[in-house]
Design a protein around this motif. Structure first.
Motif, PDB file in Angstrom:
ATOM      1  N   THR A   8       0.826  -1.204   0.000  1.00 17.44           N
ATOM      2  CA  THR A   8       0.000   0.000   0.000  1.00 17.44           C
ATOM      3  C   THR A   8       0.857   1.249   0.000  1.00 17.44           C
ATOM      4  OG1 THR A   8      -1.693  -1.198   1.252  1.00 17.44           O
ATOM      5  CG2 THR A   8      -1.823   1.206   1.237  1.00 17.44           C
ATOM      6  N   THR A   9       1.937   1.213   0.793  1.00 14.05           N
ATOM      7  CA  THR A   9       2.857   2.357   0.845  1.00 14.05           C
ATOM      8  C   THR A   9       3.496   2.613  -0.516  1.00 14.05           C
ATOM      9  OG1 THR A   9       3.351   1.838   3.164  1.00 14.05           O
ATOM     10  CG2 THR A   9       4.893   3.287   2.000  1.00 14.05           C
ATOM     11  N   LEU A  10       3.865   1.537  -1.226  1.00 13.09           N
ATOM     12  CA  LEU A  10       4.469   1.678  -2.550  1.00 13.09           C
ATOM     13  C   LEU A  10       3.483   2.272  -3.550  1.00 13.09           C
ATOM     14  CD1 LEU A  10       6.928   1.199  -4.351  1.00 13.09           C
ATOM     15  CD2 LEU A  10       6.091  -1.128  -4.768  1.00 13.09           C
ATOM     16  N   ILE A  11       2.230   1.839  -3.466  1.00 11.03           N
ATOM     17  CA  ILE A  11       1.197   2.370  -4.361  1.00 11.03           C
ATOM     18  C   ILE A  11       0.997   3.860  -4.118  1.00 11.03           C
ATOM     19  CG2 ILE A  11      -1.271   2.302  -4.909  1.00 11.03           C
ATOM     20  CD1 ILE A  11      -1.158  -0.731  -4.376  1.00 11.03           C
ATOM     21  N   LEU A  12       0.962   4.242  -2.831  1.00  8.60           N
ATOM     22  CA  LEU A  12       0.807   5.668  -2.501  1.00  8.60           C
ATOM     23  C   LEU A  12       1.992   6.489  -3.011  1.00  8.60           C
ATOM     24  CD1 LEU A  12      -0.563   5.404   1.165  1.00  8.60           C
ATOM     25  CD2 LEU A  12      -1.834   6.095  -0.881  1.00  8.60           C
ATOM     26  N   ALA A  13       3.203   5.906  -2.915  1.00  7.26           N
ATOM     27  CA  ALA A  13       4.400   6.600  -3.381  1.00  7.26           C
ATOM     28  C   ALA A  13       4.356   6.803  -4.893  1.00  7.26           C
ATOM     29  CB  ALA A  13       5.649   5.822  -2.979  1.00  7.26           C
ATOM     30  N   ILE A  14       3.927   5.759  -5.613  1.00  8.45           N
ATOM     31  CA  ILE A  14       3.850   5.863  -7.079  1.00  8.45           C
ATOM     32  C   ILE A  14       2.801   6.888  -7.488  1.00  8.45           C
ATOM     33  CG2 ILE A  14       3.246   4.604  -9.179  1.00  8.45           C
ATOM     34  CD1 ILE A  14       4.484   2.109  -7.883  1.00  8.45           C
ATOM     35  N   ARG A  15       1.670   6.899  -6.791  1.00  5.47           N
ATOM     36  CA  ARG A  15       0.625   7.890  -7.096  1.00  5.47           C
ATOM     37  C   ARG A  15       1.141   9.308  -6.885  1.00  5.47           C
ATOM     38  NH1 ARG A  15      -4.796   5.265  -4.206  1.00  5.47           N
ATOM     39  NH2 ARG A  15      -5.150   3.614  -5.772  1.00  5.47           N
ATOM     40  N   SER A  16       1.894   9.490  -5.820  1.00  2.00           N
ATOM     41  CA  SER A  16       2.437  10.817  -5.543  1.00  2.00           C
ATOM     42  C   SER A  16       3.422  11.254  -6.627  1.00  2.00           C
ATOM     43  CB  SER A  16       3.129  10.816  -4.172  1.00  2.00           C
ATOM     44  OG  SER A  16       3.711  12.066  -3.909  1.00  2.00           O
ATOM     45  N   ILE A  17       4.220  10.299  -7.109  1.00  2.00           N
ATOM     46  CA  ILE A  17       5.184  10.610  -8.177  1.00  2.00           C
ATOM     47  C   ILE A  17       4.456  10.968  -9.467  1.00  2.00           C
ATOM     48  CG2 ILE A  17       6.989   9.616  -9.640  1.00  2.00           C
ATOM     49  CD1 ILE A  17       7.881   7.972  -7.206  1.00  2.00           C
ATOM     50  N   LEU A  18       3.429  10.186  -9.814  1.00  2.00           N
ATOM     51  CA  LEU A  18       2.697  10.418 -11.056  1.00  2.00           C
ATOM     52  C   LEU A  18       1.845  11.686 -11.000  1.00  2.00           C
ATOM     53  CD1 LEU A  18       1.551   6.757 -11.892  1.00  2.00           C
ATOM     54  CD2 LEU A  18       3.445   8.059 -12.896  1.00  2.00           C
ATOM     55  N   ARG A  19       1.522  12.128  -9.782  1.00  2.00           N
ATOM     56  CA  ARG A  19       0.710  13.333  -9.646  1.00  2.00           C
ATOM     57  C   ARG A  19       1.471  14.563 -10.131  1.00  2.00           C
ATOM     58  NH1 ARG A  19      -0.102  13.381  -4.251  1.00  2.00           N
ATOM     59  NH2 ARG A  19      -1.577  11.667  -4.473  1.00  2.00           N
ATOM     60  N   HIS A  20       2.802  14.524 -10.019  1.00  2.00           N
ATOM     61  CA  HIS A  20       3.632  15.637 -10.460  1.00  2.00           C
ATOM     62  C   HIS A  20       4.717  15.078 -11.390  1.00  2.00           C
ATOM     63  CE1 HIS A  20       1.735  18.133  -7.371  1.00  2.00           C
ATOM     64  NE2 HIS A  20       1.960  17.145  -6.507  1.00  2.00           N
ATOM     65  N   LYS A  21       4.323  14.741 -12.601  1.00  2.00           N
ATOM     66  CA  LYS A  21       5.231  14.046 -13.519  1.00  2.00           C
ATOM     67  C   LYS A  21       6.457  14.880 -13.850  1.00  2.00           C
ATOM     68  CE  LYS A  21       1.573  11.350 -15.801  1.00  2.00           C
ATOM     69  NZ  LYS A  21       0.437  11.939 -15.090  1.00  2.00           N
ATOM     70  N   LEU A  22       6.260  16.136 -14.230  1.00  2.00           N
ATOM     71  CA  LEU A  22       7.393  16.969 -14.623  1.00  2.00           C
ATOM     72  C   LEU A  22       8.333  17.191 -13.451  1.00  2.00           C
ATOM     73  CD1 LEU A  22       8.825  18.660 -16.737  1.00  2.00           C
ATOM     74  CD2 LEU A  22       7.364  20.601 -16.108  1.00  2.00           C
ATOM     75  N   ARG A  23       7.770  17.483 -12.284  1.00  2.00           N
ATOM     76  CA  ARG A  23       8.608  17.712 -11.118  1.00  2.00           C
ATOM     77  C   ARG A  23       9.391  16.448 -10.758  1.00  2.00           C
ATOM     78  NH1 ARG A  23       6.006  19.716  -5.483  1.00  2.00           N
ATOM     79  NH2 ARG A  23       5.482  17.498  -5.299  1.00  2.00           N
ATOM     80  N   SER A  24       8.730  15.314 -10.871  1.00  2.00           N
ATOM     81  CA  SER A  24       9.409  14.045 -10.564  1.00  2.00           C
ATOM     82  C   SER A  24      10.552  13.794 -11.533  1.00  2.00           C
ATOM     83  CB  SER A  24       8.404  12.889 -10.621  1.00  2.00           C
ATOM     84  OG  SER A  24       7.382  13.061  -9.662  1.00  2.00           O
ATOM     85  N   PHE A  25      10.318  14.089 -12.822  1.00  2.00           N
ATOM     86  CA  PHE A  25      11.374  13.877 -13.821  1.00  2.00           C
ATOM     87  C   PHE A  25      12.566  14.785 -13.556  1.00  2.00           C
ATOM     88  CE2 PHE A  25      13.315  15.262 -17.846  1.00  2.00           C
ATOM     89  CZ  PHE A  25      13.862  14.055 -18.252  1.00  2.00           C
ATOM     90  N   LEU A  26      12.293  16.050 -13.286  1.00  2.00           N
ATOM     91  CA  LEU A  26      13.382  16.984 -13.014  1.00  2.00           C
ATOM     92  C   LEU A  26      14.136  16.603 -11.752  1.00  2.00           C
ATOM     93  CD1 LEU A  26      11.616  20.370 -13.909  1.00  2.00           C
ATOM     94  CD2 LEU A  26      13.280  19.093 -15.277  1.00  2.00           C
ATOM     95  N   THR A  27      13.407  16.044 -10.780  1.00  2.00           N
ATOM     96  CA  THR A  27      14.052  15.609  -9.541  1.00  2.00           C
ATOM     97  C   THR A  27      15.032  14.466  -9.800  1.00  2.00           C
ATOM     98  OG1 THR A  27      12.094  16.235  -8.267  1.00  2.00           O
ATOM     99  CG2 THR A  27      13.639  14.715  -7.221  1.00  2.00           C
ATOM    100  N   THR A  28      14.626  13.554 -10.685  1.00  6.93           N
ATOM    101  CA  THR A  28      15.479  12.387 -10.963  1.00  6.93           C
ATOM    102  C   THR A  28      16.569  12.678 -11.990  1.00  6.93           C
ATOM    103  OG1 THR A  28      13.955  11.626 -12.693  1.00  6.93           O
ATOM    104  CG2 THR A  28      13.584  10.808 -10.454  1.00  6.93           C
ATOM    105  N   LEU A  29      16.573  13.873 -12.576  1.00  3.89           N
ATOM    106  CA  LEU A  29      17.514  14.173 -13.657  1.00  3.89           C
ATOM    107  C   LEU A  29      18.969  14.020 -13.211  1.00  3.89           C
ATOM    108  CD1 LEU A  29      17.391  14.935 -16.604  1.00  3.89           C
ATOM    109  CD2 LEU A  29      17.528  17.344 -15.961  1.00  3.89           C
ATOM    110  N   GLY A  30      19.275  14.459 -12.000  1.00  2.69           N
ATOM    111  CA  GLY A  30      20.643  14.312 -11.495  1.00  2.69           C
ATOM    112  C   GLY A  30      21.054  12.856 -11.384  1.00  2.69           C
ATOM    113  N   ILE A  31      20.137  12.008 -10.902  1.00  2.00           N
ATOM    114  CA  ILE A  31      20.424  10.575 -10.809  1.00  2.00           C
ATOM    115  C   ILE A  31      20.602   9.981 -12.198  1.00  2.00           C
ATOM    116  CG2 ILE A  31      19.568   8.346 -10.000  1.00  2.00           C
ATOM    117  CD1 ILE A  31      20.319  10.200  -7.743  1.00  2.00           C
ATOM    118  N   ILE A  32      19.737  10.385 -13.136  1.00  2.00           N
ATOM    119  CA  ILE A  32      19.818   9.866 -14.510  1.00  2.00           C
ATOM    120  C   ILE A  32      21.187  10.185 -15.114  1.00  2.00           C
ATOM    121  CG2 ILE A  32      18.910  10.122 -16.856  1.00  2.00           C
ATOM    122  CD1 ILE A  32      16.160  10.665 -15.596  1.00  2.00           C
ATOM    123  N   ILE A  33      21.587  11.444 -14.994  1.00  2.00           N
ATOM    124  CA  ILE A  33      22.868  11.863 -15.562  1.00  2.00           C
ATOM    125  C   ILE A  33      24.029  11.149 -14.875  1.00  2.00           C
ATOM    126  CG2 ILE A  33      24.442  13.820 -15.866  1.00  2.00           C
ATOM    127  CD1 ILE A  33      21.973  15.602 -16.155  1.00  2.00           C
TER     128      ILE A  33
END
Length: 402
Positions: free
Chosen positions: A4-29
């Protein structure tokens, strides 16, 4: 509860797609840079080792001078004599063969096509020392070798430019003003580890090159094959002593010749490549730390935005541990998502850069797993403080938050 916690976390990430992507950009690079640098570094090291191995193992290269060039601006050291070749072959234990060489350059011509190439004069001992089989034809006969007949064996580059990849055996071409019967075609060897096309060569009997091109009996290079049962370092030391005696080098005078062990060249180039790869990888890894700071920052913002939500959860019975786990899982999910995307980007970059660097693409599962694991650890480390802050909120103060 974890599901349930994982589902809530994924929903929170998908709620702000652009912000989530920009947040992960440093890890991606960071992940992409580290995996790309390490993989290409290992591919380059493998290519260097393969290229050096093509020169043969247990081979000593003996040249006049104190390095590959003259060095020092002084007079050119004298070349070796045929007697030096004989002395090494007969007096040094552990020597299997000695291939004397004299080199020149010239233009090879066949039916209107011409190509400037290296002319390498040597003996049949060259093919005994060097692991370089023929694709077609034969090596010199003992009579051709001893008499210095005008016969030649050509490399693949010369074959491509003069014969367009066809069979050259039995034809006659001109090189440097003399006619030469082509009796053999060398197999493809490729680039040398230190640069240069090894296939761009015409091999002729040593005496033919000395008589027609260099005009002397001097030997510019000796390739010494060493028996596997002997140490190359001990054989090298014996050759040094012999040549110092023959070249009248006494006392503390420096040698006017140098001896290179092909294995030492391979080890030196490989260690240098590994060191450079490590330095570049360390620099690239800094972006992973920057990415972790980005995740911490956005999670702190998320805690502030969802303070009232946290207060409601705590007020209706949720314990602090559950709130901490929710935000921690969200940080880990963001970091791992960035790690996965970074791995994909790395493979695309490697596939694109490998042909440009002329190395073979290789997949290294260990570095990919390590990079992904580090991205998850970064999520834990940099996500814990925001999660702890969320879990420590007072329910009453959180409900009052606007």
């Amino acid at each position: 509860m974890l599901g349930t916690t994982l589902i809530l976390a994924i929903r929170s990430i998908l709620r702000h797609k652009l912000r989530s992507f920009l947040t992960t950009l440093g890890i991606i690079i960071g992940v992409a840079a580290v995996v790309t640098m390490v993989t290409l570094g290992q591919a380059t090291t493998a290519a260097v080792q393969k290229s050096i191995a093509s020169l043969g193992t247990n081979i000593l290269q003996v040249r006049p001078g104190q390095g590959f060039g003259r060095g020092g601006g002084g007079p050119r050291p004298p070349d070796f004599k045929p007697q030096d070749v004989t002395a090494i072959r007969e007096q040094i234990a552990g020597v299997t063969a000695v291939a004397a060489q004299a080199q020149s350059t010239g233009t090879a011509i066949y039916e209107g096509a011409n190509w400037s190439t290296t002319i390498n004069g040597t003996t049949n001992a060259y093919f005994q020392v060097q692991p370089w089989p023929l694709a077609e034809g034969r090596i010199f006969t003992p009579m051709e070798d001893a008499a210095g007949k005008s016969v030649c064996i050509i490399g693949n580059t010369v074959n491509q430019n003069l014969y367009h990849g066809g069979s050259p055996i039995g034809t006659r071409m001109r090189i440097g003003g003399i006619s030469c019967d082509v009796i053999g075609l060398l197999s493809t060897r490729g680039q040398a580890g230190f640069g240069g096309d090894q296939d761009d060569v015409v091999i002729m009997p040593l005496k033919a090159v000395q008589r027609r091109f260099t005009g002397s009996q001097d030997v510019r290079l000796m390739l010494v094959g060493v028996d596997q049962a002997y140490s190359t370092s001990s054989v090298q030391a014996s050759i040094e002593d012999l040549l110092r005696e023959r070249r009248n080098i006494t006392g503390g005078k420096d040698d006017d010749f140098n001896i290179f062990d092909t294995k030492q060249i391979s080890d030196t180039l490989s260690s240098t490549t590994t060191l450079l790869t490590s330095i570049v990888t360390a620099v690239a890894a800094i972006s992973l730390i920057v990415g972790g700071i980005g995740i911490m920052n956005i999670m702190l913002v998320s805690v502030t935005e969802r303070t009232r939500e946290i207060g409601i959860r705590l007020a209706i019975g949720a314990v602090a541990r559950e709130v901490l786990l929710q935000f921690l899982v969200e940080a880990i999910a963001l970091s791992c998502l960035g790690g996965l995307i970074g791995l994909v980007v790395a493979q695309v970059a490697i596939l694109s850069l490998a042909p440009l660097m002329k190395v073979t693409w290789i997949f290294v599962p260990q570095i990919n797993l390590i990079a992904f694991g580090i991205s998850g650890i970064i999520g834990v480390v940099f996500g814990y403080f925001p999660a702890r802050r969320a879990a420590s909120l007072n329910p009453i103060d959180a409900l009052r938050h606007e």
